[in-house]
Design a protein around this motif. Structure first.
Motif, PDB file in Angstrom:
ATOM      1  N   ALA A   5       0.829  -1.204   0.000  1.00  0.00           N
ATOM      2  CA  ALA A   5       0.000   0.000   0.000  1.00  0.00           C
ATOM      3  C   ALA A   5       0.864   1.254   0.000  1.00  0.00           C
ATOM      4  O   ALA A   5       1.908   1.305   0.665  1.00  0.00           O
ATOM      5  N   LEU A   6       0.429   2.229  -0.759  1.00  0.00           N
ATOM      6  CA  LEU A   6       0.937   3.589  -0.660  1.00  0.00           C
ATOM      7  C   LEU A   6      -0.196   4.440  -0.115  1.00  0.00           C
ATOM      8  O   LEU A   6      -1.332   4.370  -0.602  1.00  0.00           O
ATOM      9  N   VAL A   7       0.117   5.252   0.885  1.00  0.00           N
ATOM     10  CA  VAL A   7      -0.891   6.095   1.522  1.00  0.00           C
ATOM     11  C   VAL A   7      -0.416   7.539   1.467  1.00  0.00           C
ATOM     12  O   VAL A   7       0.556   7.909   2.143  1.00  0.00           O
ATOM     13  N   GLY A   8      -1.047   8.338   0.614  1.00  0.00           N
ATOM     14  CA  GLY A   8      -0.662   9.744   0.487  1.00  0.00           C
ATOM     15  C   GLY A   8       0.807   9.917   0.143  1.00  0.00           C
ATOM     16  O   GLY A   8       1.452  10.868   0.599  1.00  0.00           O
ATOM     17  N   ALA A   9       1.343   9.021  -0.666  1.00  0.00           N
ATOM     18  CA  ALA A   9       2.791   8.995  -0.921  1.00  0.00           C
ATOM     19  C   ALA A   9       3.224  10.136  -1.834  1.00  0.00           C
ATOM     20  O   ALA A   9       2.725  10.291  -2.945  1.00  0.00           O
ATOM     21  N   THR A  10       4.179  10.907  -1.349  1.00  0.00           N
ATOM     22  CA  THR A  10       4.761  12.007  -2.118  1.00  0.00           C
ATOM     23  C   THR A  10       6.271  11.843  -2.108  1.00  0.00           C
ATOM     24  O   THR A  10       6.869  11.532  -1.078  1.00  0.00           O
ATOM     25  N   ALA A  11       6.900  12.025  -3.272  1.00  0.00           N
ATOM     26  CA  ALA A  11       8.352  11.886  -3.376  1.00  0.00           C
ATOM     27  C   ALA A  11       8.870  12.821  -4.458  1.00  0.00           C
ATOM     28  O   ALA A  11       8.148  13.169  -5.399  1.00  0.00           O
ATOM     29  N   ARG A  12      10.138  13.180  -4.324  1.00  0.00           N
ATOM     30  CA  ARG A  12      10.785  14.059  -5.294  1.00  0.00           C
ATOM     31  C   ARG A  12      12.092  13.438  -5.761  1.00  0.00           C
ATOM     32  O   ARG A  12      12.781  12.764  -4.994  1.00  0.00           O
ATOM     33  N   LEU A  13      12.432  13.672  -7.015  1.00  0.00           N
ATOM     34  CA  LEU A  13      13.705  13.249  -7.586  1.00  0.00           C
ATOM     35  C   LEU A  13      14.251  14.392  -8.425  1.00  0.00           C
ATOM     36  O   LEU A  13      13.549  14.906  -9.310  1.00  0.00           O
ATOM     37  N   GLY A  14      15.491  14.792  -8.140  1.00  0.00           N
ATOM     38  CA  GLY A  14      16.105  15.857  -8.924  1.00  0.00           C
ATOM     39  C   GLY A  14      15.303  17.146  -8.920  1.00  0.00           C
ATOM     40  O   GLY A  14      15.236  17.846  -9.928  1.00  0.00           O
TER      41      GLY A  14
END
Length: 256
Positions: A5-14
């Motif tokens: 499960a992903l729950v409200g998943a936020t991520a950044r790259l570069g």
């Protein structure tokens, strides 16, 4: 409880947001396909669940536990990961590469041999992976993931570069694993294959979920037009739905 499960998943790259509040789940016995245009966030979602992409917000859960809280051994028991990258640094025999999926199990070699047979690569067991074609290496790496016996399986574009027969073989094996109780999350570019094999499809675009439903409910004409730039419709084929499509032109017709 969902296996993945992903729950409200936020991520950044570069400096770029690659996941923007993504929520999705995969239950045991379910095959879910992630689809979307290039850069939509498919690989990022899978890498987040594998614990390879830190989140700036939200959670990535394996069996209900935050992946960031799990030790590597425990994480490996929860989910096997098959990346897009098929480069193998050493020219090891296929049986040894497949056995890397079960390094802590006393029956690791037996599991590896059974997994190679499962992907129709048993005859490659003693051949060095550097001496194989790209398609043969893909089978060996899939066998490595299958040998783990993990509760869940994360496969990132496992059919890329394979001939049609091999693509079907891969998805049939993943579907069989779901049928045996594993939770399977697979990213795909081929919408027809996704519709044929997936229990559900999650459509991503610019790091956001735009649909999460049964295949033909997730891939409506409107969603395919807005997300993929396709004017498309589904027709029923002998082995499942087939996609009839063309380019979708955004905006008024020429001369309007």
């Amino acid at each position: 409880m969902s296996a993945l499960a992903l729950v409200g998943a936020t991520a950044r790259l570069g400096g770029r947001t690659v996941l923007d509040g993504v929520g999705l789940s995969v239950a045991a016995g379910e095959l879910v396909a992630l689809v979307g245009p290039n850069g939509a966030g498919k690989s990022s979602a899978i890498r987040a669940l594998a614990g390879l992409l830190p989140l700036t917000a939200g959670q990535a859960l394996l069996g209900g536990d935050d992946v960031a809280s799990l030790m590597p051994h425990a994480r490996a028991g929860r989910a096997a990961y098959l990346p897009q990258e098929r480069r193998i640094a050493w020219n090891l025999p296929a049986i040894e590469v497949a056995a890397l999926g079960a390094p802590f199990l006393t029956d690791g070699l037996d599991r590896a041999r059974a997994a190679l047979e499962e992907v129709e690569a048993g005859h490659l067991a003693d051949r060095g992976v550097a001496e194989m074609s790209g398609g043969e290496r893909a089978r060996v790496l899939l066998a490595r993931a299958l040998a783990t016996g993990a509760e869940a399986l994360l496969a990132d574009e496992p059919t890329t570069g394979l001939d049609p027969e091999a693509q079907l073989m891969v998805l049939e094996r993943l579907k069989a694993r779901a049928g045996s109780g594993q939770a399977v999350l697979v990213s795909l570019h081929d919408l027809a294959l996704a519709a044929r094999f997936a229990d559900r499809i999650v459509v991503l675009d610019t790091g956001r979920v735009v649909a999460d439903a049964a295949p033909l409910s997730a891939l409506t004409a409107e969603i395919m037009a807005e997300t993929f730039g396709l004017s498309a419709c589904w027709v029923e084929g002998p082995d499942g739905p087939l996609l009839s499509s063309g380019r979708y032109s955004v905006g008024p017709p020429t001369g309007a």
